[in-house]
Each structure stands twice: as structure tokens, then as C-alpha cells.
Design a protein around this motif. Structure first.
Motif, PDB file in Angstrom:
ATOM      1  N   SER A  56      47.027  18.600  58.591  1.00 59.88           N
ATOM      2  CA  SER A  56      47.756  19.762  58.406  1.00 59.88           C
ATOM      3  C   SER A  56      46.864  20.482  58.775  1.00 59.88           C
ATOM      4  N   VAL A  57      47.401  21.912  58.100  1.00 60.86           N
ATOM      5  CA  VAL A  57      47.219  22.556  58.415  1.00 60.86           C
ATOM      6  C   VAL A  57      46.704  23.984  57.440  1.00 60.86           C
ATOM      7  N   GLY A  58      45.236  24.031  56.465  1.00 58.20           N
ATOM      8  CA  GLY A  58      45.426  25.126  55.117  1.00 58.20           C
ATOM      9  C   GLY A  58      44.875  26.088  55.984  1.00 58.20           C
ATOM     10  N   TYR A  59      45.331  27.623  55.428  1.00 60.93           N
ATOM     11  CA  TYR A  59      45.078  29.332  55.607  1.00 60.93           C
ATOM     12  C   TYR A  59      44.683  29.349  53.878  1.00 60.93           C
ATOM     13  N   PHE A  60      43.460  29.846  54.509  1.00 58.73           N
ATOM     14  CA  PHE A  60      43.104  30.455  52.985  1.00 58.73           C
ATOM     15  C   PHE A  60      42.518  31.782  52.827  1.00 58.73           C
ATOM     16  N   PHE A  61      43.446  32.492  52.087  1.00 56.92           N
ATOM     17  CA  PHE A  61      43.698  33.719  51.437  1.00 56.92           C
ATOM     18  C   PHE A  61      42.525  34.393  51.313  1.00 56.92           C
ATOM     19  N   ARG A  62      41.967  34.630  51.164  1.00 60.09           N
ATOM     20  CA  ARG A  62      40.119  35.095  50.190  1.00 60.09           C
ATOM     21  C   ARG A  62      39.564  35.816  49.858  1.00 60.09           C
ATOM     22  N   PRO A  63      39.180  37.279  49.419  1.00 56.85           N
ATOM     23  CA  PRO A  63      39.102  38.492  49.076  1.00 56.85           C
ATOM     24  C   PRO A  63      37.259  38.373  49.639  1.00 56.85           C
ATOM     25  N   PRO A  64      36.984  39.627  49.937  1.00 62.69           N
ATOM     26  CA  PRO A  64      35.598  39.804  50.614  1.00 62.69           C
ATOM     27  C   PRO A  64      33.995  39.317  50.218  1.00 62.69           C
ATOM     28  N   MET A  65      33.800  39.197  50.495  1.00 57.41           N
ATOM     29  CA  MET A  65      32.555  38.317  49.979  1.00 57.41           C
ATOM     30  C   MET A  65      31.700  38.921  48.834  1.00 57.41           C
ATOM     31  N   ASP A  66      31.869  40.111  48.642  1.00 51.23           N
ATOM     32  CA  ASP A  66      31.518  41.779  47.421  1.00 51.23           C
ATOM     33  C   ASP A  66      31.868  41.907  46.656  1.00 51.23           C
ATOM     34  N   PHE A  67      33.334  41.500  46.750  1.00 55.67           N
ATOM     35  CA  PHE A  67      34.294  41.432  46.080  1.00 55.67           C
ATOM     36  C   PHE A  67      34.113  40.571  44.575  1.00 55.67           C
ATOM     37  N   ALA A  68      34.282  41.890  43.312  1.00 57.61           N
ATOM     38  CA  ALA A  68      34.008  41.282  42.555  1.00 57.61           C
ATOM     39  C   ALA A  68      35.118  40.622  41.321  1.00 57.61           C
ATOM     40  N   VAL A  69      35.130  39.900  41.219  1.00 58.64           N
ATOM     41  CA  VAL A  69      36.294  38.900  40.552  1.00 58.64           C
ATOM     42  C   VAL A  69      36.173  38.732  39.259  1.00 58.64           C
ATOM     43  N   SER A  70      37.302  39.328  38.403  1.00 60.46           N
ATOM     44  CA  SER A  70      36.984  39.357  37.409  1.00 60.46           C
ATOM     45  C   SER A  70      38.343  39.026  36.567  1.00 60.46           C
ATOM     46  N   PRO A  71      39.261  39.204  35.473  1.00 63.36           N
ATOM     47  CA  PRO A  71      40.394  38.752  35.746  1.00 63.36           C
ATOM     48  C   PRO A  71      40.818  40.148  35.582  1.00 63.36           C
ATOM     49  N   LEU A  72      41.784  40.699  36.343  1.00 62.52           N
ATOM     50  CA  LEU A  72      42.307  41.659  36.603  1.00 62.52           C
ATOM     51  C   LEU A  72      43.634  42.131  35.362  1.00 62.52           C
ATOM     52  N   LEU A  73      42.634  42.518  33.865  1.00 61.69           N
ATOM     53  CA  LEU A  73      43.882  43.176  32.915  1.00 61.69           C
ATOM     54  C   LEU A  73      44.545  43.703  32.911  1.00 61.69           C
ATOM     55  N   SER A  74      46.067  43.153  32.613  1.00 65.04           N
ATOM     56  CA  SER A  74      47.120  44.562  32.742  1.00 65.04           C
ATOM     57  C   SER A  74      47.253  46.044  31.481  1.00 65.04           C
ATOM     58  N   LYS A  75      46.925  46.537  31.684  1.00 63.13           N
ATOM     59  CA  LYS A  75      47.472  47.575  30.707  1.00 63.13           C
ATOM     60  C   LYS A  75      47.736  46.895  29.691  1.00 63.13           C
ATOM     61  N   ASP A  76      49.416  47.148  29.880  1.00 56.54           N
ATOM     62  CA  ASP A  76      50.412  46.838  29.433  1.00 56.54           C
ATOM     63  C   ASP A  76      50.742  45.640  28.377  1.00 56.54           C
TER      64      ASP A  76
END
Ligand SMILES: C=C1C[C@]23C[C@H]1CC[C@H]2[C@@]12CCC[C@@](C)(C(=O)O1)[C@H]2[C@@H]3C(=O)O
Ligand SMILES: O=C(O)CCC(=O)C(=O)O
Ligand SMILES: [Fe+2]
Length: 339
Positions: free
Chosen positions: A285-305
Motif C-alpha cells: 500500500s502507499v499512503g500520502y500524509f498531508f500535514r501542516p507545517p511543524m510550526d502551524f498552531a493546530v486548534s479548533p477553527l471555530l467557525s463564526k456562524d
């Protein structure tokens, strides 16, 4: 805790190709857990060219966290070439493959996967992790004939990145999060920092498949993982149901959500728990892992609406912090970042 190299040495004495039985060090009692495959229950299949694809993908992400994608536009020839590059790589003699061994704590190379060092039992698996260009490893594996492998890997990663970004836009829209909120996403200069990774997996023929596991249950540390596999072996865990076998459709891609999307969506989307069972025949199998940059702050991106009552379930962590937590605690990483 064994170092990756020590853990790896538990595999080398076993040259998979000649194994007549499964040694005790490879025995996973849970391997024989009951699995749903005959009762017709399986993961959603969605055609990306379907006008309702965004809605269908969103529902699949909320209920399963995984789907099979058709109409994805990745050339069939390229997918077949990747399968044959796996065959060419993993059928090399063990001592040749060892020349590209992942160094202890290294993030790329040949051998065991990082999570192996968290278990005392060995998985029936070998792999090659690539980040960026494959040339360093390819030159070690094929000193006089490495260009073909590198060209295929480069083409594949380019195509997968474009598809992953297209899926991300759909997911962000579903989470009603303006893509501009995550600047690395559109910033061509920054996207090189997205620390994308390609994982080539090999599950050698196993003389007693019910005694061992190819990969232990885990969730991926990604935003989304795009996976190709020709034969069955992947199983996903569905709450209230148990393990469900995934039967790969020809030329379809398996898309599953990783931990970062679970955090970004404040738990709205599932990061699917999955494992791999083995068989008497070879599986790749071949897996492609799409990940953010190491310094990216990962937090719930609470949507306004979605209203002010939205309470973030997780505290903000950088991708690097979360990766370190995951590498040490596997699934417990989530409880360590919960508010
Ligand atoms: C880019 C990645 C993603 C990795 C680490 C690195 C290379 C190999 C990936 C896997 C593959 C097998 C399960 C896992 C849990 C593992 O141990 O290695 C995955 C891990 C992650 O998704 O966290
Ligand atoms: O081999 C498979 O089907 C799944 C592999 C996987 O889960 C991984 O590479 O993270
Ligand atoms: Fe995985």
C-alpha cells in the motif's frame, strides 16, 4: 522502550520471505478479533465528479472518517507504476534494503514504522518513509539505477498534493472555515513547509495470518491521508459496530481523515482508527500524509456562524508538539490536549 534499531533487529532475524511460522514475538492476540466483511457493511464510495460530492464527502467524514474516492483524476498508469515500484523495492535482498535503514529517531528511511517502538510485539510489516525527494534513499538502494524510482515518486507526490488540497477545500468549506484562516494552505512559499510524507508499505506473505498484525490499530497524524492498495487488509473501527473490512475498488483511492482534522473541526470529523491484517500473499500500500507545517498552531477553527456557544474541545498545540505527543502516547495524545 526499544529504540527503532533494536525493535528493527527483532525483525531482521526473520527474513519474512522464508518464514514457515509466526514467531512468538510477532503474536498479536487481537489479530483474530471478529470483523465485518460478509454482512455487506462497508465504507462510503464517492465519485469526486458527482455534483453532490462535497455533501457526500462531508457526511462520510462525520460518520466514518474514511471513504473510497473515484473520479479523483490520478492516472491509473501512475497508480500501477507505484505498485510496481513497491514490488521492485521490497523484493530487494534484505541486506540491500538495510542500507537505507531509518536511523534511530530518523523520520525517513527503510524499516519499521515509528509506532513500532511503542509495542513489545512486532508487526508483520516493512516500509519506506519518504519526505520530499527520494534520491538519498534511492541512491543507497539502487546505486546505478535510482532515477526511475525518484521520477515516479516526484510525479506521484505532486499529483497527490493537488488532490489533498482539493479535498481540504471541501472539508474546510464543510467546517465553514475560510481557507484564508490557514495561510500556509495557499502560500506557495510556505507550502513547502507542509512536511508532506509518503509511506510505502509492504506486508510479506504470512504463514499464519490470524496470529499477527500488519499494522496495529492507530489513527494517522495527518489532516488527510490518501491511500492506494490493490488488495484487502485494511480494517477500520466503527463505534458501535467494531472492525469493518475495506475492500479496495479498482483504481479508487482510500481517503481517511487524520488527527489534525479532528482537532481543526473541534471533534466534528472523525480521525478514523484503523489497522491492517495480513494474508498468505504479499500486499503493498502507499499512503500520502498531508500535514501542516511543524510550526502551524493546530486548534479548533471555530467557525463564526456556528454560534458563540462553540466551546473548543482541545487546546492549541503546534503540529510539532502534537506529533511529539502522538509519537510517545499514540491515541492517548488526544486526552492530553483536551480542554
Ligand atoms: C508521516 C508520517 C506519518 C506516520 C509517521 C510518518 C511516517 C510513517 C507514518 C506511520 C505509518 C504507520 C502508522 C503510523 C502511526 C506510524 O507509526 O508510521 C503512521 C505515522 C502517523 O501517521 O503518525
Ligand atoms: O496498508 C494500509 O492499507 C494502511 C496503511 C496505514 O494505515 C498507514 O500507512 O498509516
Ligand atoms: Fe494509517
Amino acid at each position: 522502550m526499544a529504540t527503532p534499531e533494536e525493535a528493527y533487529m527483532r525483525i531482521i532475524p526473520l527474513d519474512f520471505g522464508s518464514a514457515k511460522s509466526v514467531p512468538d514475538s510477532f503474536v498479536w492476540p487481537q489479530a483474530s478479533d471478529e470483523v465485518h466483511s460478509s454482512d455487506g457493511l462497508t465504507i462510503p464510495v464517492i465519485d469526486l465528479t458527482d455534483p453532490n460530492a462535497p455533501q457526500l464527502i462531508t457526511e462520510a467524514c462525520q460518520t466514518w472518517g474514511i471513504l473510497q474516492l473515484k473520479g479523483h483524476g490520478i492516472p491509473t498508469k501512475l497508480m500501477e507504476d507505484m505498485e510496481s515500484e513497491c514490488e521492485r523495492l521490497f523484493s530487494l535482498p534484505t541486506d540491500q534494503k538495510m542500507k537505507a535503514l531509518r536511523s534511530p529517531g530518523g523520520s525517513t528511511g527503510y524499516g519499521i514504522v515509528p509506532m513500532q517502538s511503542l509495542f513489545s510485539t512486532t508487526m508483520w510489516h516493512e516500509g519506506l518513509t519518504i519526505m520530499g525527494s527520494a534520491i538519498d534513499h534511492a541512491r543507497l538502494l539502487w546505486p546505478n539505477d535510482y532515477q526511475r524510482f525518484c521520477d515516479k515518486i516526484d510525479d506521484y507526490q505532486k499529483q497527490m498534493k493537488a488532490l489533498a488540497e482539493q479535498l481540504m477545500r471541501i472539508l474546510f468549506k464543510a467546517m465553514s472555515i475560510p481557507v484564508k484562516e490557514v495561510n500556509w494552505f495557499d502560500d506557495p512559499t510556505n507550502s513547502s513547509g507542509c512536511n508532506l510524507a509518503l509511506q510505502l508499505n509492504s506486508y510479506p506473505p504470512c504463514p499464519d495470518p490470524t496470529r499477527t498484525l500488519g499494522l496495529a490499530p492507530h489513527t494517522d497524524t495527518s489532516i488527510v491521508t490518501l491511500l492506494q492498495a490493490k488488495t484487502s487488509g485494511l480494517q477500520v473501527f466503527k463505534d458501535g459496530v467494531g472492525w469493518v473490512a475495506v475492500k479496495p475498488l479498482p483504481n479508487a483511492l482510500i481517503v481517511h481523515l487524520g488527527d489534525f482534522t479532528r482537532i481543526l473541526s473541534n471533534g466534528q470529523f472523525i480521525s478514523v482508527l484503523h489497522r491492517v491484517v495480513v494474508k498468505p500473499i504479499q500486499r503493498y500500500s502507499v499512503g500520502y500524509f498531508f500535514r501542516p507545517p511543524m510550526d502551524f498552531a493546530v486548534s479548533p477553527l471555530l467557525s463564526k456562524d456556528l454560534g458563540p456557544e462553540q466551546v473548543p474541545r482541545y487546546r492549541s498545540v503546534t503540529a510539532k508538539e502534537y506529533l511529539d505527543l502522538k509519537a510517545r502516547h499514540l491515541e492517548k495524545a488526544f486526552s492530553l490536549i483536551e480542554n
